[in-house]
Design a protein around this motif. Structure first.
Motif, PDB file in Angstrom:
ATOM      1  N   LEU A 341       0.952   0.077   8.769  1.00 46.88           N
ATOM      2  CA  LEU A 341       1.008   0.365   7.333  1.00 46.88           C
ATOM      3  C   LEU A 341       1.115   1.862   7.075  1.00 46.88           C
ATOM      4  CD1 LEU A 341      -1.628  -2.269   6.178  1.00 46.88           C
ATOM      5  CD2 LEU A 341       0.843  -2.455   6.159  1.00 46.88           C
ATOM      6  N   TRP A 365      -2.623  -0.319  -3.766  1.00 45.65           N
ATOM      7  CA  TRP A 365      -2.869  -1.311  -2.716  1.00 45.65           C
ATOM      8  C   TRP A 365      -3.799  -2.407  -3.226  1.00 45.65           C
ATOM      9  CZ3 TRP A 365      -0.622  -1.211   2.134  1.00 45.65           C
ATOM     10  CH2 TRP A 365       0.056  -0.042   2.479  1.00 45.65           C
ATOM     11  N   ARG A 388      -2.036  -5.538   1.056  1.00 46.76           N
ATOM     12  CA  ARG A 388      -0.628  -5.434   0.705  1.00 46.76           C
ATOM     13  C   ARG A 388      -0.465  -4.313  -0.308  1.00 46.76           C
ATOM     14  NH1 ARG A 388      -0.085 -11.314  -2.397  1.00 46.76           N
ATOM     15  NH2 ARG A 388      -1.417 -10.817  -4.186  1.00 46.76           N
ATOM     16  N   GLY A 392       4.591  -2.044   4.281  1.00 50.42           N
ATOM     17  CA  GLY A 392       4.186  -3.246   5.001  1.00 50.42           C
ATOM     18  C   GLY A 392       4.615  -3.203   6.446  1.00 50.42           C
ATOM     19  N   CYS A 393       4.053  -4.107   7.232  1.00 47.78           N
ATOM     20  CA  CYS A 393       4.378  -4.197   8.652  1.00 47.78           C
ATOM     21  C   CYS A 393       5.786  -4.745   8.838  1.00 47.78           C
ATOM     22  CB  CYS A 393       3.375  -5.101   9.358  1.00 47.78           C
ATOM     23  SG  CYS A 393       3.771  -5.413  11.097  1.00 47.78           S
ATOM     24  N   ASN A 410      -0.662  -8.424   5.031  1.00 47.04           N
ATOM     25  CA  ASN A 410      -0.803  -7.789   6.336  1.00 47.04           C
ATOM     26  C   ASN A 410      -2.220  -8.046   6.834  1.00 47.04           C
ATOM     27  OD1 ASN A 410       1.764  -5.893   6.404  1.00 47.04           O
ATOM     28  ND2 ASN A 410       0.855  -5.667   4.361  1.00 47.04           N
TER      29      ASN A 410
END
Length: 553
Positions: A341, A365, A388, A392-393, A410
């Motif tokens: 992140l 967030w 989130r 993001g991943c 995530n």
């Protein structure tokens, strides 16, 4: 927002083509007005907007770069990248070297030229470098001349290594280049800007792809709303630029605010203390271990210039927070972030800080605590931290994407408890929870109890397999110089602090604990499996690490 909604500027679309499919992306949130970026955005060009005469980088030797000088040097490097080295937008460019203004300038030049920065650690070995180059298909590298041997030894097929800081005519900094401005490549906000690798020594490391808008989003959330830097601030810290904790804290955040950063090649506690005093550092980024070490360091240093101190990388014990506050009058800003992140997403500052908690979701967030099926758990009960926001991943071509992103959230791999009033409190890494005779024991809780003993400087707690109990608690402790190594007395102290079932069955004394370059404790390198040595003897073993679920900040 459609994850890939605009036309790419990348000629080489390798990274973009290997992003996860849209249905595997987390939900992205752009709720704050400052997060609504234009479709076309080059992060380097944005960061280089500071006033030309203002200082941007300092070094301990007295070198000072202004924003104007940095822009000119970045433009020169970008010309060389594209004209001499043949780098085209979308190429991955590996960057390797100690933390210097030139490494930061190379990073900015790569982004300005529309390429993708892959910044690695100067300490990483040939096998690690080879794996990362293979995953990201790296064919260009800019390397400090002092760090080139391991990179050359990695034997990456087709890798063109260009050194900087040397005396040769082909050195990057000695090549003739145009002195004209370099027009930033018109990258899309959702073009990949950097690939950051999670640590992994036995498993395959994961490449985390971050976009141009992500670079600005971490500054426009945590830095803007929690850290709140000023243009006259001087930043410093221990994390290298190969870690996103360091990249944000030492380059992105100060530049976004028009501030300056003191870049230290050596940044352990012994180097940080005199640097803070001599250069009047006002914003500090380092790990809890370094704060404890600075408190215990001999000598007296003037720390009165500090006004903001950020702690991340591992859990911040309440005892460390209070000791730093008593010494300096400063409230440590605790935070949790992840390479996946890019930076910190739960934190708190100033009067909001509650020692022993991480904080609340950073503006921009969202966070909640979930069970293994993705359902929110009641306040006060432990579960998996799910977050989130605008970043993001996105693992690069990796099936583990489905493990980290579930239901649009995530899942960081951390166990947390949310208090009824919304504060998030760390429990343990999900894979570090010790289960002994049916009891769940959080290693960090036992570590905090040990650290309350006046002779304990560092502590780490792991589980050792046990035929009868499943696991037993084993503690590793580093004591103050001259303190008596009395394991039974230390066990008695812990029994007075915690329920008896949490008390370590064994205590092993060490002179140091294994840590990453950012100071993060590496519990997985401590011998737990099959360990059966005397609790009162010095343990010098340090087996190589294994991969963990994700990199904490």
């Amino acid at each position: 927002m459609n994850p890939r909604s605009t036309a790419t500027a990348h000629v080489d679309t390798f990274a973009r083509d290997r992003l996860p499919p849209p249905d595997q992306w987390p939900d992205l949130r752009f709720d704050l007005p400052e997060l609504r970026y234009p479709d076309r955005l080059n992060a380097a060009a944005e960061l280089l907007e500071g006033g030309a005469g203002r200082p941007v980088f300092r070094t301990p030797s007295g070198d000072v770069w202004s924003y104007g000088e940095l822009r000119a040097r970045v433009d020169r490097l970008a010309h060389l990248l594209t004209r001499d080295l043949g780098v085209v937008p979308g190429n991955r460019v590996l960057l390797r070297g100690p933390t210097t203004p030139w490494l930061a300038a190379c990073w900015l030049a790569v982004l300005k030229a529309g390429a993708i920065a892959v910044t690695v650690l100067a300490q990483q070995r040939p096998s690690e470098l080879s794996r990362m180059c293979e995953i990201a298909r790296v064919r260009h590298a800019l390397c400090d001349i002092r760090c080139v041997d391991d990179l050359a030894e990695a034997g990456v097929p087709g890798l063109r290594i260009t050194t900087y800081g040397g005396d040769g005519p082909d050195d990057l900094l000695r090549r003739p280049a145009p002195s004209t401005p370099y027009p930033a490549v018109d990258t899309a906000a959702d073009d990949v800007a950097l690939i950051a690798f999670t640590s992994g020594t036995t498993g395959r490391p994961k490449g985390c792809a971050h976009l141009h808008r992500d670079v600005l989003a971490i500054a426009d959330t945590f830095s803007r709303h929690v850290l709140r830097p000023r243009a006259d601030d001087l930043f410093a810290g221990s994390p290298p630029l190969g870690f996103t904790f360091g990249l944000g804290g030492l380059v992105i955040f100060p530049m976004r605010a028009g501030a300056c950063s003191l870049l230290l090649e050596r940044a352990g506690p012994r180097e940080l203390l005199p640097a803070i005093a001599e250069h009047r550092v006002s914003v500090l980024f380092t790990a809890p271990t370094a704060y404890r070490a600075m408190l215990a360091a001999p000598g007296t240093y003037d720390l009165s210039s500090l006004r903001r101190c950020v702690s991340a990388g591992e859990n911040l014990p309440a005892a460390t927070w209070r000791a730093w506050y008593e010494r300096t009058g400063l409230r440590l800003i605790n935070g949790i972030g992840a390479t996946e992140l890019l930076h910190i997403f739960v934190s708190a500052a100033d009067e909001q800080i509650r020692p022993g908690t991480t904080g609340v979701p950073v503006p921009g967030w969202q966070a909640e605590v979930q069970d293994a099926h993705g359902r929110p758990v009641p306040d006060g009960e432990p579960g998996l931290l799910a977050v989130r926001g605008p970043v993001g991943c996105r693992y690069l071509d990796d099936p583990r994407q489905r493990e980290y992103v579930r239901g649009g959230w995530n899942i960081t791999g951390d166990l947390y408890v949310r208090d009824p009033d919304g504060w998030f409190r760390y429990v343990a890494r999900a894979d570090d929870m010790i289960v002994s005779a049916g009891y769940n024991i959080a290693g960090p809780e036992v570590e905090e109890a040990l650290l309350r003993h006046p002779d304990v400087v560092e502590a780490a707690v792991v589980g050792r397999p046990d035929a009868r109990r499943g696991q037993v608690v084993v503690a590793f402790a580093v004591l103050k110089e001259g303190a008596e190594r009395d394991a039974e007395a230390l066990r008695a102290f812990v029994r007075a602090e915690l329920a008896p079932y949490k008390c370590p069955r064994e205590i092993v004394f060490r002179t140091a604990l294994p840590r990453t370059a950012t100071g993060k404790l590496q519990r997985f390198r401590l011998p737990g499996d099959g360990y059966a040595e005397s609790s009162a003897r010095e343990d010098a073993g340090s087996p190589t690490g294994r991969e963990t679920g994700g990199d904490r900040q």
